[in-house]
Write a protein that holds these residues in place. Structure first.
Motif: not given
Lengths: 467, 467
Positions: A164-165, A178, A195, A199-202, B176, B460, B463-464
């Motif tokens: 989750x973000x 990460x 960040x 991987x998820x852009x943040x 990680x 997920x 980038x998302x």
């Protein structure tokens, strides 16, 4: 190989009597009486063992079998013989025995009465003991009972995201997830980690709760539930805390706090009944060797109404106890967060059954809980159970956009992060409620086991993530 | 409020006819005919909507209701009226309507025929569309069908850990998991990160598979299964890959490759049947608007035997197709890993049904698969299905200690890391097998949806990780 499970034979001894079967499992003991011997075998299909009798005349490799160690795996062909006048209802008269896999002599599960601490270092083998086989069967039966409870009532199962973000409710320390090279992460000009290249852009973390995402789906399906892993990176080494544990989180549209508690109570009762029905041997064992009085207590819970008391009333009860000389480590007054000692007093000494405490002060509860008309309490409910303390935490959610926005602002939270959550209040909002059940705490409650490490297949705690 | 779900009324129109009920849900359309009007409501309990008729005379706040936007939530009290001569079997004659939550005029779900790409940006609202409500109900029904399938057969549900310190099978890039301060991690004298100071005392990751841990429990319970999230940190932006997805991993003791495939085939058939039985309206919709021929294809699969072919035979089939002029991008020869185009040719063009390919070359498969007597293939099975490709990957496991140790050494893997896995072969080893089912691929197969992002509640991917 057409093998028959030991469970099936116990279920229908009469039907199997006189018939040939093939069973396969692991040796619990071998007794060699020279010309005949007994092999006790368990195949995991049920708590009970099977006793096979072998005659030297009939079983070709009698000496090999007589010499195998505990934990060896055998395939036994034989004939079922009903033994109505013995303690066990049948025996297997062995005709052919294959030693599939002998257990090396250093098999660590040999010694009787190994401590649970020692067994924690043998997580890959400990489910071969009676105790852990019972725990993990109860865990499985309870998990299915929960799915069944909700599915039969028309709830939709939603798997909410693990990665989750957003920090759901500021509920606790989170694990970072990460793919950046931690040895040498990419950095921005000011030296801070970039960040945006992750991987998820943040930056991302492991979820602490699926509730907010579950609400998205309650607003289309009405009734939904999650059942999945959640995480806390808290450095607390207690018997009740693990870094990774499973949560059940139902969420119901057009439902208030009373409806919420009704569902929670019904669910607990159904799960208790199912476990008692499907695991009688396991429960008897827990009752005998782990927690005398367990079965009686659960029977009582399954058949009695849970107590319901407001926080304000609960404080009065505790204050009275205090005045009457009951010593609490943490002094009681309106506004405090209830400590374990207070919860235990309420559920174990005062009400003597599971107890919902409702309508807590707003300032000690999460931002999403619905503000009561008194302006100082929220429509929350915690379910306390004897021996465990809090097992369920729930609330009616704040469905009024303005009030929710005010709360988010007052707490200094980032409103932008909760845009989607506020959207639910912008577009067809409605009264709704839900709760979270800590699944491991439930298993502890059902088994009498007092350490969360012993109800998790492979527990993750501070300093420990083996296997 | 004692509300009745729309599903319950559809289930028993005769029983409800003439009776007062309270329903609650979200507006899909309102038609105002001046003195009377129609409200179409959905409450998520079933695919079908309810039609309420309101008369200006009877409903006090007629104008308010006539003016609400799509997506608003209403509570309607009224009387059920059977309408056997209309398309819908009943109507609700409204007596009282409460607008619980109006939808603001910028409600993003208003427009018909929004693209799935657009809806992906509205993950918190998209389950209010027919399409996504259908997808996520099928997902829930399929998940429960899987639990039911295994529980009824005596399998024990084991939740394997999400956080792991071992790379299960070298199956792919891992995320990680850490509580170290990535901005400024503690370092050893040589400058490298001091992982011993991390939460678990060493570096940890998100699991790619629960299989190895599931084997621990198969060796005590016989038959077990996992059903939980797994992760791949692969930078692949395809329609079939997500970073977080759910896997079902049964593991069976005293079971060989044939038994393994029998269970996999039976499971798929039971799940298909359950979804067809419990979600007829949803399936009809998919069949009409998403994938014509879906229902016929699933019916066919549920009632026909799956094909079973060895890898070596499959290569011969593909080589023959190649010789006959079929153009493959990747040329075919014994030893290659089958590409999607090959898998699709086999299952879609040659066998025209789900197909197990078995006994792959050892060098392209994982270390734990059982070596066949030919010394060059392993007892693996992949189940390929039309339109999707691989949906299940399974194998009989190498139960022979020496052979497994040889393999681990030959691959240069760290034997110390697999000590516990080898222990299972040291103490009562036995023939055993299992498989992994990618749950989202199954949902894609069941619905005809061709993008994994549209079968995950909150997907997920690279980038998302929104919501």
């Amino acid at each position: 190989m057409q093998r028959t499970t030991i469970e099936k034979i116990y279920e229908d001894v009469e039907g199997f009597a006189g018939r040939p079967v093939t069973v396969a499992g692991w040796v619990r003991s071998v007794r060699d009486m020279k010309n005949f011997g007994f092999v006790t075998l368990n195949d995991g299909s049920c708590f009970k063992d099977l006793q096979a009798v072998m005659n030297r005349d009939a079983v070709e490799n009698y000496d090999e079998v007589a010499g195998v160690g505990v934990g060896s795996s055998l395939v036994i062909e034989g004939v079922v013989e009903a033994t109505p006048d013995r303690p066990q209802p049948f025996e297997l008269k062995a005709e052919r025995i294959v030693v599939e896999g002998p257990a090396a002599p250093d098999y660590p599960m040999q010694k009787k009465r190994a401590t649970r601490e020692f067994l924690r270092t043998q997580q890959h083998l400990r489910s071969r003991t009676n105790l852990f086989r019972a725990v993990f069967r109860v865990r499985s039966v309870a998990a299915f009972a929960i799915h069944q409870f909700f599915q039969e009532r028309g709830f939709v199962y939603v798997t909410t995201p693990i990665i989750t973000t957003s920090d759901a409710e500021g509920a606790g320390e989170m694990f970072r997830v990460t793919t950046l090279d931690v040895e040498n992460p990419p950095r921005l000009e000011d030296g801070s980690v970039d960040w945006a290249q992750d991987f998820f852009g943040h930056a991302a973390s492991l979820t602490v709760s699926g509730q907010l995402q579950a609400e998205n789906f309650a607003m289309s399906f009405g009734d939904v539930y999650t059942f999945g892993p959640t995480f806390r990176a808290e450095n607390s080494n207690t018997r009740r805390h693990a870094a990774e544990f499973w949560m059940v989180e139902p969420e119901m549209a057009f439902c208030d706090l009373d409806g919420d508690m009704d569902v929670a109570e019904a669910m607990l009762k159904v799960v208790i009944r199912q476990v008692m029905d499907r695991c009688p041997d396991e429960m008897e064992m827990f009752n005998k060797f782990v927690d005398k009085g367990l079965v009686e207590r659960l029977e009582h819970v399954a058949s009695s109404e849970f107590a319901r008391v407001t926080y304000t009333e609960a404080i009065e009860i505790l204050e009275k106890a205090q005045a009457d000389g009951h010593a609490f480590e943490y002094p009681v007054s309106w506004g405090i967060d209830l400590q374990t000692e207070h919860e235990r007093y309420l559920t174990e000494e005062h009400f003597k059954r599971p107890t919902f405490v409702t309508d807590y002060p707003a300032q000690i509860k999460a931002f999403y809980m619905r503000l009561n008309d008194d302006g100082r309490t929220v429509a929350a409910c915690d379910c306390l159970v004897p021996g465990i303390g809090e097992i369920i935490g729930g609330s009616q959610r704040e469905e009024r956009l303005e009030l929710l926005e005010e709360r988010i602002e007052a707490l200094g939270m980032d409103k932008e992060q909760y845009k989607y959550y506020l959207d639910l209040r912008r577009y067809g909002t409605c009264e709704h409620a839900g709760f979270g059940l800590g699944f491991e705490r439930l298993v502890m409650y059902l088994t009498g086991i007092d350490n969360i490490r012993d109800v998790l297949p492979h527990p993750r705690t501070v300093g420990n993530a083996e296997f």
